[in-house]
Enzyme design. Sequence first.
Site, short mmCIF file in Angstrom:
data_model
loop_
_atom_site.label_atom_id
_atom_site.label_comp_id
_atom_site.label_asym_id
_atom_site.label_seq_id
_atom_site.Cartn_x
_atom_site.Cartn_y
_atom_site.Cartn_z
N ARG A 76 -7.21 -33.70 -34.67
CA ARG A 76 -7.19 -34.61 -35.47
C ARG A 76 -7.55 -34.25 -36.94
O ARG A 76 -8.55 -33.61 -37.25
CB ARG A 76 -8.14 -35.89 -35.12
CG ARG A 76 -7.84 -36.37 -33.86
CD ARG A 76 -8.65 -37.52 -33.45
NE ARG A 76 -8.42 -38.03 -32.25
CZ ARG A 76 -9.09 -38.95 -31.46
NH1 ARG A 76 -10.16 -39.77 -31.83
NH2 ARG A 76 -8.84 -39.37 -30.18
N ARG A 131 -17.91 -34.61 -35.45
CA ARG A 131 -16.64 -35.04 -35.78
C ARG A 131 -16.01 -33.78 -36.27
O ARG A 131 -16.26 -33.10 -37.37
CB ARG A 131 -16.72 -35.75 -37.04
CG ARG A 131 -15.59 -36.62 -37.60
CD ARG A 131 -16.03 -37.54 -38.61
NE ARG A 131 -16.55 -38.69 -38.15
CZ ARG A 131 -16.04 -39.63 -37.50
NH1 ARG A 131 -14.83 -40.01 -37.61
NH2 ARG A 131 -16.84 -40.83 -37.24
N GLU A 176 -20.71 -43.05 -30.61
CA GLU A 176 -19.66 -43.15 -29.75
C GLU A 176 -19.37 -41.98 -29.00
O GLU A 176 -19.12 -40.81 -29.43
CB GLU A 176 -18.47 -43.45 -30.59
CG GLU A 176 -17.23 -43.76 -29.69
CD GLU A 176 -15.84 -44.04 -30.61
OE1 GLU A 176 -16.25 -44.22 -31.74
OE2 GLU A 176 -14.80 -43.89 -30.00
N SER A 236 -14.55 -44.71 -25.37
CA SER A 236 -13.53 -45.62 -26.00
C SER A 236 -12.70 -46.13 -24.62
O SER A 236 -12.07 -45.47 -24.28
CB SER A 236 -12.79 -45.55 -27.28
OG SER A 236 -12.52 -46.42 -27.72
N ARG A 275 -19.18 -34.08 -27.60
CA ARG A 275 -20.14 -35.04 -28.02
C ARG A 275 -21.06 -35.18 -26.55
O ARG A 275 -22.29 -35.36 -26.85
CB ARG A 275 -19.67 -36.63 -28.27
CG ARG A 275 -18.89 -36.55 -29.80
CD ARG A 275 -18.44 -37.85 -30.08
NE ARG A 275 -17.87 -37.90 -31.46
CZ ARG A 275 -17.75 -38.83 -32.00
NH1 ARG A 275 -17.68 -40.08 -31.55
NH2 ARG A 275 -16.90 -38.72 -33.32
#
Length: 424
Positions: free
Chosen positions: A262, A277, A349, A352, A390
């Site tokens: 990403r 991130r 987070e 999801s 994560r």
Amino acid sequence: MLDPNLIRSNPEKVKKGIASKGADPTLVDQFLEIDKKRREVIVTVDDLRHKRKELSQTIGKLIKESKNPEEIKEEVRKIGDLISEKEKELEVLNKEFEEILLSIPNLPHESVPVGKDETENVVLRKEGSIREFKFKPKPHWEIGEYLDIIDFKRATKISGSRFYVLKGLGAKLERALISFMIDFHVEKHGYKEIFPPVLINRASMIGTGQLPKFAEDMYKIEGEDLYLDPTAEVPVTNLHRDEILSEDDLPIKYVAYTPCFRKEAGAAGKDTRGIIRVHQFNKVEMVRFTKSEDSYEHLYELLDNAEDILRALKLPYQIKMMCTGDLGFTAAMKFDPEVYMPAQEKYVEISSVSNFEDFQARRANIRYRTKTNELKYVHTLNGSGLAVGRTMAAILENYQNEDGSVSVPEVLQKYIGIDKIVKA
RNA sequence: GGAGAGGUGGCUGAGCGGUUGAAAGCGCCUGACUCGAAAUCAGGUAGAAGGUAACCCUUCUCGUGGGUUCAAAUCCCACCCUCUCCGCCA
């Protein structure tokens, strides 16, 4: 995409729904206007083509009877010219019709709390117990560098910012997590493992909703119709693009590990430290294809599957329900499990879990035939189980010891072969 | 990258200028037979977009996009993909 008939028959409901997601409700008016024009032109074109077809057949008959067809030929030629003219008009309208349909987001499920952005998400519950530290817990990037299992500097050298290199037991822990998660979902939850390509074409990206709207967050291969996989949701959901499944095939449950890429455009300055991130990370993703009537049961099961990993790793977490404003473009309902990070004293987070209902299935044309021979769109769902990087960060922070070592969660010990990571 | 073969309905596979949106088989659905099932028999069964209150009707689609023609699954061109052989290669 939404069902065009729903927009036609209930424009106010659609406006309200997309407005609650922060989308422009006048999209509906634009759609209705184009839709009306488009249908008018279709009627005209269809009539003309019908006439041409009839006359052409007449010509065939005349030739068989060895009569002169020239006069009719000339007439048909004229109709043909008129048709091409109108067809051009129709082509433009079709394109506009498609573009606008692809740009209207999915409607939120009616039980989703209305809210404008992430500040209005709802924490449903907190699970697991937060450890009490007798010392000040360090952030994962300090632990990683101290143990020499995460190298940020050298990653910058070979790639750039927002990349990291795993070394030694760090690399092994990453592999252990991937294997553990996949085995767990396959053996305990009944998923089928998929290992898909990570270079993905445009049609697939449109199918799951990344394109055309979110091109700026994706890596594109120069000169090719290929993008780097932003999540396994894309290749795995597209496995069944343009297919008609049998009702007996459903539900289909896949689990896949892929690296994810990403650009993180628009996230400048956010989570700049650590491995939270980054431009490339590993993720284990669960995907389900279900019958339309029972997708919400599957959504809760999927959420529980993701939580099961957190429970097995004994990591404290909370479940957040996304409000309408933070649902994203494609979801009708979404839950984010968030793991507790002791150094920052906040939840981050780590998964999801979403139900897209038939929104992706319409775009990707994934249908199933019911026992009574009806064709219906499947419902698609997915959930991370979990984001691997994560998870590693959460383990480093939650399992750290005062001497700088990190204990290995019990369920991972057989994968990594030791019970503690110490400085070499 | 070079040579050859091919891409047709849920699947297999025929058709190769004019009621062919498409034979046949399999699958599926409905019915008959059966206590029930299997087998058998009869009928039905591509998708999409439009029109219509409805019965139904129209158009488009035979890998994709162009072209020839009054008319294209069928002829021509380009591209994509699959398979076989050759070359290169982890």
